[in-house]
Design an enzyme around this catalytic site. Structure first.
Site, PDB file in Angstrom:
ATOM      1  N   ARG A   1      -5.770  10.717 -16.575  1.00 37.86           N
ATOM      2  CA  ARG A   1      -7.155  10.418 -16.216  1.00 37.86           C
ATOM      3  C   ARG A   1      -8.048  10.454 -17.456  1.00 37.86           C
ATOM      4  NH1 ARG A   1      -4.718  13.962 -12.979  1.00 37.86           N
ATOM      5  NH2 ARG A   1      -4.697  13.660 -10.729  1.00 37.86           N
TER       6      ARG A   1
ATOM      7  N   ARG B   1       1.703   3.612   8.998  1.00 36.53           N
ATOM      8  CA  ARG B   1       0.666   2.595   8.872  1.00 36.53           C
ATOM      9  C   ARG B   1      -0.205   2.816   7.640  1.00 36.53           C
ATOM     10  NH1 ARG B   1      -2.778   2.597  14.071  1.00 36.53           N
ATOM     11  NH2 ARG B   1      -3.490   0.672  13.086  1.00 36.53           N
TER      12      ARG B   1
ATOM     13  N   ASP C   1      -4.337  -2.586  15.650  1.00 33.71           N
ATOM     14  CA  ASP C   1      -3.262  -2.355  16.611  1.00 33.71           C
ATOM     15  C   ASP C   1      -2.963  -3.669  17.315  1.00 33.71           C
ATOM     16  OD1 ASP C   1      -2.965   0.253  15.960  1.00 33.71           O
ATOM     17  OD2 ASP C   1      -4.016   1.066  17.713  1.00 33.71           O
TER      18      ASP C   1
ATOM     19  N   ASP D   1      -5.599   8.534  13.151  1.00 35.97           N
ATOM     20  CA  ASP D   1      -6.983   8.060  13.060  1.00 35.97           C
ATOM     21  C   ASP D   1      -7.893   9.163  12.533  1.00 35.97           C
ATOM     22  OD1 ASP D   1      -6.995   5.357  13.999  1.00 35.97           O
ATOM     23  OD2 ASP D   1      -6.545   6.103  15.990  1.00 35.97           O
TER      24      ASP D   1
END
Length: 735
Positions: free
Chosen positions: A431, A539, A555, A644
């Site tokens: 970094r 996902r 979905d 989610d």
């Protein structure tokens, strides 16, 4: 010949006459110089003359330079250097890089011995490592090793001092002279000198130490850490005190200090002088010598008055209401006051000469602190008065960023230490200081993803660039029949017609293999099938096929029109660091149950945008998979609809911002596959209970609730207005 000799003689004689005439006085002075010098020395008043110095100081005082119990600077330097027999260690000479090549940066902690207790602080450090993504229980996979012996307090007068450390570590087969080992230490040395002696030979180990002297610090090898108390939180930590609605251009006090004053010994000279800058108005400098068992034996004439004034002010109130806080050295260079000032947005004014500041290898302290000189204490008030108010505000904001990013919990202190070491292993992929010193911070800007600022969702404004103008649609298919349902066919057609769609990826998470290519609809954009592992966390895996900055997560049963997709993508490009989508839910604190609640009711409040129909940056796939430990991903795979919540919690923790809801043509209806109905359906009590459990477990892991509530919904211009549809850019959204 006679004439020539005569001329030489006359020239020589004339030269002597001129020298005597013009320089005779100087010669006379030279002749008597030594005598006059001696006479001057005899006539000069003796510095020990009682008649001359009686009104200023006692002669006994003048004979000693400072505390006679203290060693000279040369002796202190020799003592410090004697501690580090491998004082020339560098990563290239004292670290085995080959251990990190096969399994990457993995950290192993030695098994704890039953008869060897550890302090609360060291237990937190070990727990931070063992619950992190760096940890491995297999020493063969390890790149770095952490001792189970508590080395934090090496003051042999302390009750937590561990004896015979040398004998114990030499018996460890993995010790190898300390190579590839990391040792943590907060306190070293003891009264009266407080040297950096740890009481054992650290060998070639990396030392992560508080109160580090720059003279004994090995640059690029050792790490300076802050001094923190045993009550410092394990994870999460309290927020900083500077809020958007509490910023004051001018606080009540300019400069404050309230703390102990040492009458003798190391560190006493700095704190004894602090009373000189106290004016009782905007500069408050309070000290007390009322500490320790025998303070009354050593108290001076100022002690009683100082103790009375000391009790008139509250320490927390001073922190809240001051712009600058003096952070002088104590017996050691560092103090708890440093982190307290950072949290309070009270700009630290450091008076600790020779202190290697915490994480200075990565952090630019010139943007958050004023580094003073102990010998120039009287210049501090005028120096801080000259700082422009705009710069003062920038300093305060940086203190809050640094506190939240690296210091608010033991987890963050430990993880920052490990990430600095990790950056040293691959310098070309490390970094930059810009990433370390800019929101969201080095811990959340993974160099494994990219070292280019334009690839992250946070730096478009600073970099002067914008996200890519296309998106990748990512559809998760879980149909049990193995055939294509009508909803997914309609969804593919609607998305492919978007002018911004670059490609469509279908994550096939079914037991049966996907249909042949001839069964899939014809689209104007590439359509690719990816075979999943039938895990909910799949996902959010960083698939190489995703090439665009934006990801549209869907979905298979989601129903969206092309206009909805286009408008949502345009909104996302203005807020690329956030989740932008359609179906929303919210969280709340249930006071009766004393836990977090979760609701899907349609209200004005929202804090979660379901990833069944949402845009976000592809970087969050990497952050989800590589930043979060495996235990959280396993939690997601075991609880319904938890992925989610976790993605929203992660993004909120990074950005400190809520998601954004956009206009949708039809009310989103959550649907689930046929084989899951009755068990984890949307209306199922068990499904709802799992969501509640997921939310509370995530809040426990993060140490606080990262989700941020909002009442914002973005609609197109002229949406629902009584004007001609020809003037509206997205008229289909109103049908």
């Amino acid at each position: 010949m006679q004439t020539r000799k005569k001329h030489i003689f006359l020239t020589f004689l004339a030269s002597w006459l001129l020298l005597f005439f013009f320089g005779g006085d100087q010669l006379r002075r030279f002749a008597f110089f030594s005598g006059r010098k001696a006479e001057a020395r005899r006539n000069w008043p003796r510095w020990m003359d009682r008649s001359l110095l009686k009104s200023f100081a006692d002669p006994e005082e003048l004979q000693s330079d400072g505390d006679p119990s203290l060693p000279s600077p040369r002796a202190r330097r020799a003592a410090r250097l004697s501690v580090y027999k491998n004082s020339r260690c560098r990563m290239e000479t004292c670290f085995d890089f080959s251990r990190c090549e096969k399994h990457g940066f993995k950290v192993f902690t030695y098994p704890r011995e039953r008869d060897q207790p550890v302090s609360e602080s060291y237990g937190k450090i070990l727990a931070s490592i063992e619950r992190s993504r760096y940890y491995t229980p297999n020493p063969e996979e390890a790149c770095l090793f952490i001792l189970s012996i508590d080395t934090l307090d090496r003051d042999h007068l302390s009750g937590q001092y561990v004896r015979n450390v040398d004998e114990k570590i030499r018996s460890f087969p993995l010790w190898n002279g300390g190579r590839n080992h990391l040792i943590f230490n907060l306190y070293s040395g003891t009264w009266p000198n407080y040297t950096e002696d740890l009481g054992f030979d650290i060998g070639q180990a990396i030392l992560a130490k508080a109160s580090f002297y720059t003279e004994s610090f090995r640059p690029g090898f050792d790490i300076s850490i802050p001094l923190f108390s045993k009550d410092h939180p394990q994870r999460g930590g309290e927020r900083g005190w500077l809020y958007q609605d509490s910023i004051h251009t001018k606080k009540k006090y300019l400069l404050v200090f309230k703390g102990k004053r040492y009458l003798t010994g190391i560190g006493s000279s700095t704190r004894n002088a602090l009373h000189h800058i106290h004016n009782g108005k905007d500069i408050i400098s309070l000290t007390t010598c009322k500490h320790g068992k025998d303070w009354e034996k050593h108290k001076d004439t100022r002690c009683d008055k100082d103790n009375v004034d000391y009790e008139k002010f509250d320490y927390q109130e001073l922190l809240h209401n001051s712009t600058f806080c003096i952070v002088p050295r104590g017996r050691r260079l560092g103090s708890f006051r440093f982190l307290e000032a950072l949290q309070a947005a009270c700009i630290p004014v450091l008076l600790s000469d020779g202190w290697e500041l915490p994480f200075a290898e990565a952090i630019d302290w010139g943007k958050a602190a004023v580094v003073g000189n102990e010998r120039l204490l009287l210049q501090i008030p005028s120096a801080v008065r000259c700082i422009h108010p705009e710069r003062v505000l920038a300093f305060q904001q940086q203190t809050q960023f640094l506190w939240d990013a690296y210091f608010s919990s033991v987890d963050k202190i430990v993880h920052t230490t490990l990430e600095i070491i990790k950056d040293r292993l691959l310098p070309h992929r490390s970094r930059s200081r810009f990433l370390w010193n800019t929101l969201p911070g080095g811990l959340l800007a993974l160099p494994d993803f990219s070292t280019h600022l334009g690839d992250f969702p946070f730096y478009y404004l600073q970099h002067g660039s914008s996200p890519s103008e296309k998106f990748t649609a990512f559809i998760r298919a879980v149909s049990p029949s193995g055939s294509l349902s009508q909803p997914i066919l309609r969804l593919i057609q609607a998305v492919s017609r978007s002018q911004y769609c670059a490609q469509i990826l279908v994550l096939w998470s079914c037991e049966k293999p996907p249909p042949p290519s001839g069964k899939w609809p014809q689209t104007t954009v590439p359509l690719t099938i990816i075979q999943g592992r039938r895990k909910l966390s799949d996902r959010f895996f960083p698939y190489a096929a995703i090439q665009t900055d934006a990801v549209l997560s869907l979905d298979e049963h989601t129903s969206l029109s092309t206009s909805e997709v286009d408008f949502a993508f345009v909104v996302w490009r203005s807020f690329p660091e956030r989740i932008v989508g359609f179906p929303t839910q919210s969280h709340f604190w249930d006071a009766e149950q004393r836990r977090w609640g979760y609701t899907s009711k349609w209200t004005n409040e929202l804090s979660i945008v379901l990833t069944a129909a949402a845009f976000y940056h592809r970087y969050y796939h990497s952050l989800f998979t590589e930043y979060l430990p495996a235990g959280l991903r396993e939690l997601v795979d075991g609880l319904a609809a938890c992925e989610d919540i976790l993605m929203n919690v992660l993004v909120a923790a990074v950005t400190k911002l809520p998601p954004i809801k956009v206009t949708q043509q039809k009310q989103h209806k959550e649907t689930v596959p046929q084989q899951m109905k009755g068990t984890v359906g949307a209306a199922s009590g068990r499904h709802f209970s799992q969501q509640q459990d997921c939310l509370n477990q995530l809040a426990d892991w993060f140490g606080y609730m990262p989700l941020v509530s909002s009442q914002l919904r973005l609609d197109p211009v002229l949406f629902k207005d009584q004007v001609s549809v020809l003037r509206k850019k997205y008229p289909r959204l109103e049908k």
